[in-house]
Design an enzyme around this catalytic site. Sequence first.
Site, mmCIF file in Angstrom:
data_model
loop_
_atom_site.group_PDB
_atom_site.id
_atom_site.type_symbol
_atom_site.label_atom_id
_atom_site.label_comp_id
_atom_site.label_asym_id
_atom_site.label_seq_id
_atom_site.Cartn_x
_atom_site.Cartn_y
_atom_site.Cartn_z
ATOM 1 N N HIS A 60 31.542 40.316 36.288
ATOM 2 C CA HIS A 60 32.419 39.840 34.979
ATOM 3 C C HIS A 60 32.908 40.843 34.101
ATOM 4 O O HIS A 60 34.110 40.696 33.665
ATOM 5 C CB HIS A 60 31.497 38.516 34.429
ATOM 6 C CG HIS A 60 32.416 37.921 33.465
ATOM 7 N ND1 HIS A 60 33.473 37.297 33.380
ATOM 8 C CD2 HIS A 60 32.014 38.006 31.933
ATOM 9 C CE1 HIS A 60 33.902 37.019 32.308
ATOM 10 N NE2 HIS A 60 32.949 37.458 31.283
ATOM 11 N N ASP A 114 34.243 43.130 41.092
ATOM 12 C CA ASP A 114 35.505 42.069 41.112
ATOM 13 C C ASP A 114 36.791 43.010 41.327
ATOM 14 O O ASP A 114 37.216 43.829 40.743
ATOM 15 C CB ASP A 114 35.608 41.879 39.440
ATOM 16 C CG ASP A 114 34.248 41.386 38.846
ATOM 17 O OD1 ASP A 114 33.337 41.713 38.872
ATOM 18 O OD2 ASP A 114 34.471 40.050 38.335
ATOM 19 N N ASN A 160 33.928 32.651 36.452
ATOM 20 C CA ASN A 160 34.593 31.678 35.499
ATOM 21 C C ASN A 160 35.935 31.397 35.648
ATOM 22 O O ASN A 160 36.590 30.343 35.143
ATOM 23 C CB ASN A 160 34.264 32.065 34.075
ATOM 24 C CG ASN A 160 34.964 33.333 33.836
ATOM 25 O OD1 ASN A 160 34.584 34.497 34.452
ATOM 26 N ND2 ASN A 160 35.773 33.480 32.994
ATOM 27 N N HIS A 161 36.898 32.308 36.453
ATOM 28 C CA HIS A 161 38.291 32.028 36.852
ATOM 29 C C HIS A 161 38.399 31.158 38.191
ATOM 30 O O HIS A 161 39.454 31.139 38.869
ATOM 31 C CB HIS A 161 38.936 33.177 36.948
ATOM 32 C CG HIS A 161 39.347 33.883 35.572
ATOM 33 N ND1 HIS A 161 39.683 33.295 34.719
ATOM 34 C CD2 HIS A 161 38.787 35.066 35.041
ATOM 35 C CE1 HIS A 161 39.817 33.978 33.474
ATOM 36 N NE2 HIS A 161 39.001 35.168 33.878
ATOM 37 N N HIS A 177 27.095 36.029 37.450
ATOM 38 C CA HIS A 177 28.674 36.378 36.834
ATOM 39 C C HIS A 177 28.436 36.108 35.333
ATOM 40 O O HIS A 177 28.682 34.884 34.969
ATOM 41 C CB HIS A 177 29.594 35.405 37.302
ATOM 42 C CG HIS A 177 31.180 36.093 37.184
ATOM 43 N ND1 HIS A 177 31.781 36.823 37.733
ATOM 44 C CD2 HIS A 177 32.043 35.326 36.216
ATOM 45 C CE1 HIS A 177 32.863 37.011 37.198
ATOM 46 N NE2 HIS A 177 33.080 36.235 36.529
ATOM 47 N N HIS A 215 33.370 43.912 34.348
ATOM 48 C CA HIS A 215 34.466 44.913 35.085
ATOM 49 C C HIS A 215 34.052 46.337 34.674
ATOM 50 O O HIS A 215 34.982 47.418 34.964
ATOM 51 C CB HIS A 215 35.813 44.934 34.528
ATOM 52 C CG HIS A 215 36.333 43.443 35.299
ATOM 53 N ND1 HIS A 215 37.595 43.139 35.331
ATOM 54 C CD2 HIS A 215 35.671 42.472 35.639
ATOM 55 C CE1 HIS A 215 37.988 41.885 35.809
ATOM 56 N NE2 HIS A 215 36.609 41.431 36.179
ATOM 57 N N GLU A 256 37.170 36.628 42.072
ATOM 58 C CA GLU A 256 37.591 35.581 41.137
ATOM 59 C C GLU A 256 38.685 36.118 40.340
ATOM 60 O O GLU A 256 39.291 35.307 39.750
ATOM 61 C CB GLU A 256 36.368 35.065 40.208
ATOM 62 C CG GLU A 256 35.832 36.407 39.254
ATOM 63 C CD GLU A 256 35.997 35.731 37.737
ATOM 64 O OE1 GLU A 256 35.986 34.408 37.762
ATOM 65 O OE2 GLU A 256 36.006 36.826 36.915
ATOM 66 N N ASN A 257 39.179 37.283 40.524
ATOM 67 C CA ASN A 257 40.273 37.890 39.847
ATOM 68 C C ASN A 257 41.355 38.423 40.831
ATOM 69 O O ASN A 257 42.190 39.160 40.384
ATOM 70 C CB ASN A 257 40.087 38.915 38.903
ATOM 71 C CG ASN A 257 38.843 38.734 37.934
ATOM 72 O OD1 ASN A 257 37.743 39.156 37.941
ATOM 73 N ND2 ASN A 257 39.199 37.767 37.029
#
Length: 264
Positions: free
Chosen positions: A175, A8, A67-68, A150, A177, A39-40
């Site tokens: 997810h 991520d 999810n983001h 994820h 991290h 996603e981040n």
Amino acid sequence: MNVLFIGDIVGNVGRTAVKKVLPALQSKYNPHIIIANGENAAAGRGITSAIVKELLESGIHGITMGNHTWDNKDIFEWIDDQPRMVRPANFSEEAPGRGSAIIKANGKELAIVNLQGRVFLPPIDCPFRKADELVDELRTKTKCILVDFHAEATSEKIAMGWYLDGRASLVVGTHTHVQTNDDTILPGGTAYLTDVGMCGSKEGVLGMERGAVIHKFRTQLPVRFVVDEGDWHVHAILVEIDEATGKAKRTQKIRMTETDWLML
């Protein structure tokens, strides 16, 4: 075929770190295809079309999400035009974008699938049933398949690894991290890692400024999380795949920090 999967990417710090170390990783490991979770990538939450362009131009061939995915609302305007970016396939069938793609680079091809877990995360469609549907379909096109699962719960990730053993080349968790130390090749030939880790500040909490996170835990009051600007670390995994069978032959976790990456 050598596949490099990058954990991520968190905010500008993570993007800067990845762009800085990628030439060295390419030189040392000779990856044919590079995939990263993005996603981040935009200030710790979501992604923008400009950042997608930036990551692809840096040498990354495909981007997975989580999810983001929808945190930057303008994504609805352009996600359908990004064939090399996938979002969790078990989102609503009405969601824009795609849950799988076939990435081609350097004369190789790799199918990528993005799934999201349901334990400790918002309720969505079953990732196991969606995995059956997509992986079985993709295997008619290529034997080399990467699944980014994820998910929050380690048990759910491990279960998915065993469920897809022999059908996917690599099942890697994202997810949480934090890079786990359980990389392995399962009996059916699927490489597995519970979580590949992250790219971003190693001085924060999961890449975010630690003071705000600690305050949240201490008080349970709402706080604004911002990306930490401290020294970075980069986490990834390299997997060698037999193209004839789709089975993994070798795995290697990668961990680098801002102070030691030049030793590559």
